[in-house]
Scaffold this motif. Structure first.
Motif, PDB file in Angstrom:
ATOM      1  N   ARG A 154       2.440  -8.667   5.391  1.00  0.00           N
ATOM      2  CA  ARG A 154       3.223  -7.919   4.355  1.00  0.00           C
ATOM      3  C   ARG A 154       2.675  -6.896   3.722  1.00  0.00           C
ATOM      4  NH1 ARG A 154       6.414 -10.239   0.372  1.00  0.00           N
ATOM      5  NH2 ARG A 154       6.259 -12.575   1.450  1.00  0.00           N
ATOM      6  N   SER A 179       2.973  -4.622   0.658  1.00  0.00           N
ATOM      7  CA  SER A 179       3.226  -4.751  -1.014  1.00  0.00           C
ATOM      8  C   SER A 179       3.692  -3.401  -1.646  1.00  0.00           C
ATOM      9  CB  SER A 179       1.713  -5.062  -1.824  1.00  0.00           C
ATOM     10  OG  SER A 179       1.190  -6.211  -1.051  1.00  0.00           O
ATOM     11  N   GLN A 207      10.287  -1.203  -9.075  1.00  0.00           N
ATOM     12  CA  GLN A 207      10.394  -2.602  -8.455  1.00  0.00           C
ATOM     13  C   GLN A 207      11.418  -2.526  -7.434  1.00  0.00           C
ATOM     14  OE1 GLN A 207       8.287  -5.223  -9.348  1.00  0.00           O
ATOM     15  NE2 GLN A 207       9.134  -6.130  -7.633  1.00  0.00           N
ATOM     16  N   GLY A 216      10.921  -7.777  -3.761  1.00  0.00           N
ATOM     17  CA  GLY A 216       9.306  -8.201  -3.735  1.00  0.00           C
ATOM     18  C   GLY A 216       8.344  -7.303  -3.557  1.00  0.00           C
ATOM     19  N   HIS A 258      -1.433  -3.195   0.600  1.00  0.00           N
ATOM     20  CA  HIS A 258      -1.564  -4.782   0.686  1.00  0.00           C
ATOM     21  C   HIS A 258      -2.413  -5.171  -0.304  1.00  0.00           C
ATOM     22  CE1 HIS A 258      -1.420  -8.487   3.132  1.00  0.00           C
ATOM     23  NE2 HIS A 258      -2.496  -8.721   2.732  1.00  0.00           N
ATOM     24  N   ASN A 259      -1.713  -5.900  -1.148  1.00  0.00           N
ATOM     25  CA  ASN A 259      -2.331  -6.432  -2.230  1.00  0.00           C
ATOM     26  C   ASN A 259      -3.015  -7.907  -2.114  1.00  0.00           C
ATOM     27  OD1 ASN A 259      -1.075  -3.875  -3.399  1.00  0.00           O
ATOM     28  ND2 ASN A 259      -1.868  -4.753  -5.282  1.00  0.00           N
ATOM     29  N   ARG A 298      -5.023 -11.401  -3.939  1.00  0.00           N
ATOM     30  CA  ARG A 298      -4.992 -12.133  -5.342  1.00  0.00           C
ATOM     31  C   ARG A 298      -6.378 -12.142  -5.897  1.00  0.00           C
ATOM     32  NH1 ARG A 298      -1.715 -15.009  -2.059  1.00  0.00           N
ATOM     33  NH2 ARG A 298       0.473 -15.342  -2.594  1.00  0.00           N
ATOM     34  N   TRP A 328      -1.362  -6.759 -11.176  1.00  0.00           N
ATOM     35  CA  TRP A 328      -0.290  -7.224 -10.134  1.00  0.00           C
ATOM     36  C   TRP A 328      -0.646  -8.340  -9.383  1.00  0.00           C
ATOM     37  CZ3 TRP A 328       1.571  -1.905  -7.167  1.00  0.00           C
ATOM     38  CH2 TRP A 328       1.731  -0.860  -8.496  1.00  0.00           C
ATOM     39  N   ASP A 373       4.639 -16.484  -2.792  1.00  0.00           N
ATOM     40  CA  ASP A 373       5.540 -16.070  -1.665  1.00  0.00           C
ATOM     41  C   ASP A 373       4.794 -14.914  -1.117  1.00  0.00           C
ATOM     42  OD1 ASP A 373       6.685 -14.396  -3.509  1.00  0.00           O
ATOM     43  OD2 ASP A 373       8.675 -15.003  -2.941  1.00  0.00           O
ATOM     44  N   GLY A 374       3.935 -14.258  -1.751  1.00  0.00           N
ATOM     45  CA  GLY A 374       3.402 -13.134  -1.449  1.00  0.00           C
ATOM     46  C   GLY A 374       3.991 -11.773  -2.144  1.00  0.00           C
ATOM     47  N   SER A 375       5.297 -11.875  -2.521  1.00  0.00           N
ATOM     48  CA  SER A 375       5.836 -10.696  -3.363  1.00  0.00           C
ATOM     49  C   SER A 375       5.024 -10.281  -4.568  1.00  0.00           C
ATOM     50  CB  SER A 375       7.472 -11.166  -3.837  1.00  0.00           C
ATOM     51  OG  SER A 375       7.348 -12.427  -4.674  1.00  0.00           O
ATOM     52  N   ILE A 376       5.524  -9.209  -5.072  1.00  0.00           N
ATOM     53  CA  ILE A 376       4.763  -8.585  -5.985  1.00  0.00           C
ATOM     54  C   ILE A 376       5.632  -7.882  -7.121  1.00  0.00           C
ATOM     55  CG2 ILE A 376       4.358  -6.455  -4.757  1.00  0.00           C
ATOM     56  CD1 ILE A 376       1.451  -6.617  -5.793  1.00  0.00           C
ATOM     57  N   SER A 377       5.106  -8.242  -8.182  1.00  0.00           N
ATOM     58  CA  SER A 377       6.016  -7.637  -9.507  1.00  0.00           C
ATOM     59  C   SER A 377       5.019  -6.752 -10.130  1.00  0.00           C
ATOM     60  CB  SER A 377       6.623  -8.712 -10.324  1.00  0.00           C
ATOM     61  OG  SER A 377       7.647  -9.285  -9.517  1.00  0.00           O
ATOM     62  N   ILE A 378       5.927  -5.599 -10.828  1.00  0.00           N
ATOM     63  CA  ILE A 378       5.162  -4.799 -11.976  1.00  0.00           C
ATOM     64  C   ILE A 378       5.431  -5.381 -13.160  1.00  0.00           C
ATOM     65  CG2 ILE A 378       5.301  -2.646 -13.070  1.00  0.00           C
ATOM     66  CD1 ILE A 378       5.992  -1.110 -10.283  1.00  0.00           C
TER      67      ILE A 378
END
Lengths: 140, 140
Positions: free
Chosen positions: A4, A6, A41, A44, B75-76, B78, B129, B134-139
């Protein structure tokens, strides 16, 4: 390591010029911005425009050696007829057309434009890669 | 134009070297590959490794002027504790460590490595962040 990305961060010369292109020209809406970075954004993931000298400093690269990137960002559309209008919109926003849209050897239809810093964007219709309702795309 | 990147394509010198790094080293699984390109499904987008001369030809650029890209892929993760092991894994896979992971001025913890073609990847933990399930990321 999860498969992935990001964040995609482009190093740009001027946020004012980049903003004019992406926000005013392409109609994108920033999620956050300050004097050195703009975040969008993008589905995802996050798309960032960052002053190139600061990006270089961030990973300790030499800004003087930054050249034209051996990279392309792709934007896939659902219908073949959506490619030409997007190319025209980009051109109207100040993009340089690198390759006018044409039939591709892999069975689709695509063209390339360069953003104000020369980053290549491909606008593509691929009959085998259909964006989902949420815009995500899957290889089948 | 939707705010979305569908495909990130890196121009690489050798698919054999790139494959060794991304597939054998990082453990990624190709969705498709032939003698000129490798595609990976990466969440809702596609990540591609494409021979750089062919990528250059695809958007009519001059391969000779391709330099170090003013770009970074992020690549972020958790948890803060996931950063160092990923940096070590990348190094073990042959990556050059550009910046060892450290506390970042924006409140997180991150480091950078370069893939075999010099593309910068940032492995980052950002307390604001959070990647979704599902691995998606949001601001936010």
């Amino acid at each position: 390591m999860d498969q992935r990305i990001s964040v995609v961060t482009l190093g740009v010369k001027s946020l004012e010029i980049s903003r004019k292109f992406y926000v005013d020209g392409l109609g994108w809406t920033p999620a956050f911005e300050n004097e050195e970075i703009i975040f969008f954004q993008a589905g995802g993931m996050v798309f960032a425009l960052f002053l190139r000298d600061q990006l270089a400093a961030d990973f300790q690269a030499d800004p003087a050696t930054f050249g034209q990137a051996a990279i392309a960002l792709g934007h896939n559309v659902r219908e073949k007829g959506q490619v030409d209008p997007l190319m025209q919109r980009a051109a109207a926003a100040g993009a340089k057309i690198l390759k006018p849209a044409r039939e591709a050897p892999w069975g689709g239809y695509s063209g390339y434009f360069a953003d104000p810093d020369g980053f290549a964007w491909e606008i593509a219709w691929n009959p085998d890669w259909h964006p989902a309702t949420d815009g995500s795309i899957s290889i089948r």
